[in-house]
Design an enzyme around this catalytic site. Sequence first.
Site: not given
Ligand code: SAM
Length: 307
Positions: A112, A160, A181
């Site tokens: 993304s 976060d 996401d």
């Molecule tokens: N948005 C990305 C894309 O479409 O290419 C994919 C994201 S992936 C589904 C979710 C990500 O959120 C993971 O890399 C995970 O490590 C991260 N993550 C988990 N909890 C989080 C938080 N509270 N804040 C930020 N990142 C977080």
Amino acid sequence: MFSYRHAFHAGNHADVLKHAMLLGILRHLTQKDSPLVVVDTHAGAGLYRLDGDYAGTSGEASDGVVKLFAALAPADPTRGVAIKEIAPMLQDYMETVAGFNPSGQLKIYPGSPFIVQTLLREEARDKLKLFEMHPTDSKALAANIAQLKAGRQVAAARLDGFEGLKAFLPPPSRRALVLIDPSYEIKSDYQKVSSCIQDSLKRFATGTYAIWYPVIPRPEAHELPRRLKTLATQAGKPWLHATLAIGQADERNVPGEPERGQGLTASGIFVINPPHTLKPALAAALPQLLQVLGRGRGKGQTLETGG
Ligand code: SAM
């Protein structure tokens, strides 16, 4: 907590839906001259190798972006799926992904942050704010972003995203797209998404919010779109809800090879304050996505709007 790595899933059917929609939303929002702020609360690593160890292990892109290209832009034109006119949203998505693969072979998948960055305008002073908490992925993201030489246009923080978002709402230009996401690897993510949207709508009711979620047999996953509809309706804001289910893969297991699960078979995106162009764009794109990516039992697509 950090078992989820998006590299295993990059370019799967859920990414295809999410990233095609992201482009559809951004194409519209970048038509106005005033600056746009895009916040990606769960950014991932930014770029993924489709021929790397992670992607190779799960093979999820083969049921997503790889299948889409094989059907709609086949190397051998006699082998594709016959679709008279490819939906503009899918055409846009494929051209964007192809832009990261100049050799013509699909080797790199843009996540993304990189999909968004292709549409940011320097002259309009658009900004992209990224959050990623995973220690390895946040390092990879920072390194990938550094290569862009985008200066202050793109900023990434290992924080976060649910919390970090608050500092950017409302943006000075009063124009923002927020992508939420999470990986939903912990059950509390569903509740956090609802609370985050409730809080964000109070801070900035006219922003566009796109929330991805998995369609899985779990009460929290069923409840989330319902809850989001309620929140949007209470705030008096329009919404759009799209889902894509590719259905079961009956011939998934090959005798003599290790068993493979079905993996994620369906996902949804809920958008609050969608651009008016998004519904017709999806109405053209979703049936084609289903035609190309649909597998077996349970496949389908839905598109509804309200507010
Ligand atoms: N948005 C990305 C894309 O479409 O290419 C994919 C994201 S992936 C589904 C979710 C990500 O959120 C993971 O890399 C995970 O490590 C991260 N993550 C988990 N909890 C989080 C938080 N509270 N804040 C930020 N990142 C977080």
